[in-house]
Design a protein around this motif. Structure first.
Motif, PDB file in Angstrom:
ATOM      1  N   LYS A  82       0.846  -1.193   0.000  1.00 33.62           N
ATOM      2  CA  LYS A  82       0.000   0.000   0.000  1.00 33.62           C
ATOM      3  C   LYS A  82       0.884   1.246   0.000  1.00 33.62           C
ATOM      4  N   SER A  83       0.696   2.067  -1.017  1.00 35.98           N
ATOM      5  CA  SER A  83       1.515   3.270  -1.134  1.00 35.98           C
ATOM      6  C   SER A  83       1.216   4.284  -0.034  1.00 35.98           C
ATOM      7  N   ALA A  84       0.015   4.234   0.515  1.00 34.07           N
ATOM      8  CA  ALA A  84      -0.321   5.171   1.597  1.00 34.07           C
ATOM      9  C   ALA A  84       0.525   4.938   2.836  1.00 34.07           C
ATOM     10  N   GLU A  85       1.099   3.740   2.982  1.00 32.94           N
ATOM     11  CA  GLU A  85       1.933   3.426   4.133  1.00 32.94           C
ATOM     12  C   GLU A  85       3.411   3.646   3.876  1.00 32.94           C
ATOM     13  N   CYS A  86       3.759   4.111   2.685  1.00 31.29           N
ATOM     14  CA  CYS A  86       5.156   4.313   2.310  1.00 31.29           C
ATOM     15  C   CYS A  86       5.425   5.808   2.172  1.00 31.29           C
ATOM     16  N   VAL A  87       6.406   6.306   2.929  1.00 36.83           N
ATOM     17  CA  VAL A  87       6.673   7.731   2.963  1.00 36.83           C
ATOM     18  C   VAL A  87       7.475   8.173   1.749  1.00 36.83           C
ATOM     19  N   THR A  88       8.478   7.399   1.357  1.00 40.78           N
ATOM     20  CA  THR A  88       9.336   7.745   0.231  1.00 40.78           C
ATOM     21  C   THR A  88       9.398   6.576  -0.741  1.00 40.78           C
ATOM     22  N   ALA A  89      10.069   6.809  -1.888  1.00 43.36           N
ATOM     23  CA  ALA A  89      10.249   5.740  -2.868  1.00 43.36           C
ATOM     24  C   ALA A  89      11.128   4.630  -2.309  1.00 43.36           C
ATOM     25  N   ARG A  90      12.157   4.998  -1.569  1.00 40.14           N
ATOM     26  CA  ARG A  90      13.004   3.972  -0.947  1.00 40.14           C
ATOM     27  C   ARG A  90      12.196   3.123   0.032  1.00 40.14           C
ATOM     28  N   HIS A  91      11.323   3.765   0.792  1.00 42.21           N
ATOM     29  CA  HIS A  91      10.453   3.018   1.698  1.00 42.21           C
ATOM     30  C   HIS A  91       9.577   2.039   0.914  1.00 42.21           C
ATOM     31  N   LEU A  92       9.071   2.462  -0.245  1.00 42.11           N
ATOM     32  CA  LEU A  92       8.261   1.581  -1.085  1.00 42.11           C
ATOM     33  C   LEU A  92       9.064   0.387  -1.566  1.00 42.11           C
ATOM     34  N   PHE A  93      10.297   0.610  -2.021  1.00 51.44           N
ATOM     35  CA  PHE A  93      11.119  -0.490  -2.531  1.00 51.44           C
ATOM     36  C   PHE A  93      11.414  -1.506  -1.432  1.00 51.44           C
ATOM     37  N   GLU A  94      11.814  -1.034  -0.263  1.00 47.33           N
ATOM     38  CA  GLU A  94      12.140  -1.956   0.822  1.00 47.33           C
ATOM     39  C   GLU A  94      10.895  -2.663   1.357  1.00 47.33           C
ATOM     40  N   ARG A  95       9.764  -1.970   1.384  1.00 48.18           N
ATOM     41  CA  ARG A  95       8.519  -2.627   1.797  1.00 48.18           C
ATOM     42  C   ARG A  95       8.136  -3.711   0.793  1.00 48.18           C
ATOM     43  N   THR A  96       8.365  -3.458  -0.500  1.00 47.89           N
ATOM     44  CA  THR A  96       8.039  -4.452  -1.520  1.00 47.89           C
ATOM     45  C   THR A  96       8.885  -5.711  -1.360  1.00 47.89           C
ATOM     46  N   VAL A  97      10.185  -5.529  -1.192  1.00 45.31           N
ATOM     47  CA  VAL A  97      11.070  -6.690  -1.020  1.00 45.31           C
ATOM     48  C   VAL A  97      10.718  -7.451   0.247  1.00 45.31           C
ATOM     49  N   GLY A  98      10.452  -6.747   1.325  1.00 48.15           N
ATOM     50  CA  GLY A  98      10.093  -7.420   2.563  1.00 48.15           C
ATOM     51  C   GLY A  98       8.778  -8.170   2.468  1.00 48.15           C
ATOM     52  N   SER A  99       7.776  -7.588   1.786  1.00 46.96           N
ATOM     53  CA  SER A  99       6.478  -8.268   1.645  1.00 46.96           C
ATOM     54  C   SER A  99       6.598  -9.520   0.790  1.00 46.96           C
ATOM     55  N   LEU A 118      15.519   1.599  -8.276  1.00 48.66           N
ATOM     56  CA  LEU A 118      14.747   0.622  -9.051  1.00 48.66           C
ATOM     57  C   LEU A 118      15.603  -0.553  -9.495  1.00 48.66           C
ATOM     58  N   ALA A 119      16.873  -0.291  -9.772  1.00 49.66           N
ATOM     59  CA  ALA A 119      17.775  -1.381 -10.171  1.00 49.66           C
ATOM     60  C   ALA A 119      17.978  -2.368  -9.022  1.00 49.66           C
ATOM     61  N   ALA A 120      18.156  -1.841  -7.811  1.00 51.62           N
ATOM     62  CA  ALA A 120      18.287  -2.727  -6.661  1.00 51.62           C
ATOM     63  C   ALA A 120      17.008  -3.505  -6.406  1.00 51.62           C
ATOM     64  N   LEU A 121      15.867  -2.887  -6.618  1.00 47.59           N
ATOM     65  CA  LEU A 121      14.584  -3.594  -6.465  1.00 47.59           C
ATOM     66  C   LEU A 121      14.479  -4.737  -7.465  1.00 47.59           C
ATOM     67  N   THR A 122      14.895  -4.505  -8.696  1.00 45.20           N
ATOM     68  CA  THR A 122      14.844  -5.553  -9.722  1.00 45.20           C
ATOM     69  C   THR A 122      15.737  -6.726  -9.341  1.00 45.20           C
ATOM     70  N   VAL A 123      16.928  -6.434  -8.832  1.00 45.10           N
ATOM     71  CA  VAL A 123      17.853  -7.502  -8.441  1.00 45.10           C
ATOM     72  C   VAL A 123      17.279  -8.331  -7.303  1.00 45.10           C
ATOM     73  N   GLU A 124      16.719  -7.678  -6.307  1.00 44.50           N
ATOM     74  CA  GLU A 124      16.188  -8.397  -5.154  1.00 44.50           C
ATOM     75  C   GLU A 124      14.980  -9.253  -5.533  1.00 44.50           C
ATOM     76  N   LEU A 125      14.069  -8.711  -6.340  1.00 44.14           N
ATOM     77  CA  LEU A 125      12.888  -9.485  -6.730  1.00 44.14           C
ATOM     78  C   LEU A 125      13.268 -10.646  -7.636  1.00 44.14           C
ATOM     79  N   THR A 126      14.275 -10.443  -8.501  1.00 46.30           N
ATOM     80  CA  THR A 126      14.723 -11.544  -9.366  1.00 46.30           C
ATOM     81  C   THR A 126      15.326 -12.663  -8.528  1.00 46.30           C
ATOM     82  N   LYS A 127      16.092 -12.300  -7.515  1.00 44.48           N
ATOM     83  CA  LYS A 127      16.678 -13.327  -6.645  1.00 44.48           C
ATOM     84  C   LYS A 127      15.613 -14.091  -5.884  1.00 44.48           C
ATOM     85  N   LEU A 128      14.545 -13.397  -5.477  1.00 47.14           N
ATOM     86  CA  LEU A 128      13.502 -14.050  -4.694  1.00 47.14           C
ATOM     87  C   LEU A 128      12.585 -14.931  -5.530  1.00 47.14           C
TER      88      LEU A 128
END
Length: 494
Positions: A82-99, A118-128
């Protein structure tokens, strides 16, 4: 010929029963998400507020992710961010990987590092998702971004980059829940879009006629009679309050819950039966016109401290006292907040908007009548009128206001002030608050007087030749007049 789709029909039937009037959206969403139907890479779910987008999507994913009957594993996993619970874009990326890590029960979910781009998000999701060999080939993961169009501090390439994730991760489906998507939102062609339209009146009534919205049976009334009365009552509330107070399903449900005890008070008292809907509606019409019933904190009724005589109260069929209710409504807002001069000018503006200029000398001139004038309404019966006016069926106070010159309004104010003040209880106050220019400026700033003509209504407020129009209706002006002991209807020429 057998169908290639294997939708769980029993599951869909349960969802359709839980979410009425959304069966088409539920079937389309299940077809585009279920691994053995027609899964897609990206999906845009859009619609206005409170149309069931997020609730239906979350409930459907929860049911689809349940284990299959032949094995302990499931064909689908999901994570909702939920984007309403994410303060910044970095918060969104880390919340996505954690979820995603929590949904997969990843052994190293606690060691997920920082994800700032976004590149780090792609790497983490690909690994998962790509290197997880615990699932079969039909397994898919659904990643939902709820309200992503309202994400704070989002880079301009956020949505196109998230849409490209499914190209790098074959078993990923990304859902974007939005309000109003643009045609080139994701920069990816052939992205399916699922629209959740606003509820119509029959759909509102259908939903409110089902649990948990249906009320308990009324005293001395069967459950069926209560249900029928509730259905007609919900339709009446929708017609009366749909636009100003209940544009969404939760708002309409709250309005019905607030008005239902007052509406059914005559039934509980035994005055009317549940089948007499018209009589109940007439008895409760005041509640449909008073905003304080729905929002008590918006307007507070206060009785004046002057020596005006309070009208006698009469008890109606629903146990309410009409005289006290009318007195409370007439002394709200304008009748108590505006100073005496502003109130007198507002009544004069209403008379200038609804009386023809040719009647001014007859109504407001003591020299013409030979006595102090009261009762303009009765005077209009003896005034010569044209043949066309004789056949007018609508009262003048019910017609729209006409434009008048400021000098005419001030003249009416000067002609009537001495009589109204002498008859009322504000004679000592008007002498102190006698700044007419300030009162006109106050009424104009509150949009109680609206300037017409010119460039956007701009210009000198005290221009004698400027044209104005009163901005309040009959119910408001009647309350303002009665707060000063003036019956405005007596000064209208019918």
């Amino acid at each position: 010929m057998a169908s290639i789709f294997e939708l769980p029909d029993d599951l869909l039937a349960t969802l359709i029963e839980s979410f009425p009037c959304r069966d088409a959206q539920i079937r389309a969403l299940a077809t585009l998400l279920y691994p053995r139907a027609a899964p897609c890479r990206n999906l845009i779910v859009h619609g206005t507020e409170a149309t069931g987008k997020s609730t239906v999507t979350a409930r459907l994913l929860k049911e689809l992710s349940s284990p299959r009957a032949d094995t302990d594993d499931s064909l689908l996993n999901y994570a909702i961010v939920k984007s309403a619970e994410c303060v910044t874009a970095r918060h969104l990326f880390e919340r996505t990987v954690g979820s995603v890590a929590d949904a997969l029960q990843w052994e190293e979910s606690g060691t997920v590092g920082r994800c700032e781009t976004l590149a780090a998000l792609t790497v983490e999701l690909t690994k998962l998702l790509t290197y997880d060999q615990r699932h079969d080939k039909d397994w898919r993961f659904v990643l939902v971004f709820d309200g992503i169009d309202r994400q704070r501090d989002a880079p301009p390439t956020l949505l196109p980059a998230l849409a490209r994730l499914s190209e790098l991760i074959p078993n990923l489906t990304t859902i974007f829940i939005l309000t109003a998507p643009s045609p080139s939102l994701l920069h990816v062609s052939s992205t399916p879009q699922l629209y959740f339209p606003p509820y119509t009146k029959p759909e509102y009534v259908t939903i409110l006629s089902r649990p948990p919205y249906t009320p308990s049976p009324l005293p001395n009334t069967t459950a069926q009679e209560t249900t029928d009365l509730w259905t007609r009552f919900a339709a009446a509330v929708h017609d009366a309050l749909s636009k100003p107070a209940s544009r969404t399903l939760p708002g309409l449900a709250r309005s019905c819950a607030a008005l239902w005890p007052r509406f059914t008070a005559p039934v509980s008292a035994g005055t009317y039966r549940a089948r007499e809907f018209t009589k109940l509606l007439v008895a409760a019409r005041a509640y449909f016109q008073d905003e304080s019933v729905l929002e008590p904190g918006i307007t507070l009724a206060s009785k004046p401290t002057t020596s005006l005589t309070k009208p006698s109260s009469t008890t109606t069929s629903n146990g309410a006292k009409t005289g006290e209710n009318e007195w409370s409504r007439s002394t709200k807002d304008l009748a108590t907040l505006l100073p005496p001069t502003a109130r007198l000018l507002l009544v004069a503006a209403y008379l200038a908007s609804h009386n023809a200029p040719r009647h001014d000398q007859t109504i407001f001139s003591t020299w013409h009548s030979g006595r102090r004038r009261r009762g303009g309404g009765s005077l209009g019966q003896h005034t010569r009128v044209s043949k066309k006016a004789k056949h007018r069926k609508i009262a003048r106070k019910l017609l729209g206001p006409s434009a008048f010159v400021l000098e005419r309004m001030v003249a009416i104010y000067a002609a009537t002030r001495s009589e109204w003040v002498r008859d009322g209880a504000y004679e000592d106050q008007v002498g102190v608050d006698g700044d007419v220019g300030m009162a006109i400026a106050t009424l104009a700033s509150l949009r109680l007087l609206v300037r017409v003509g010119g460039a956007g209504g701009a210009g000198d407020t005290m221009d004698r030749g400027g044209k104005w129009r009163v901005g309040v209706g009959w119910e408001v002006i009647r309350g303002v007049g009665r707060s000063m002991g003036v019956e405005v209807e007596e000064w209208l020429v019918e």
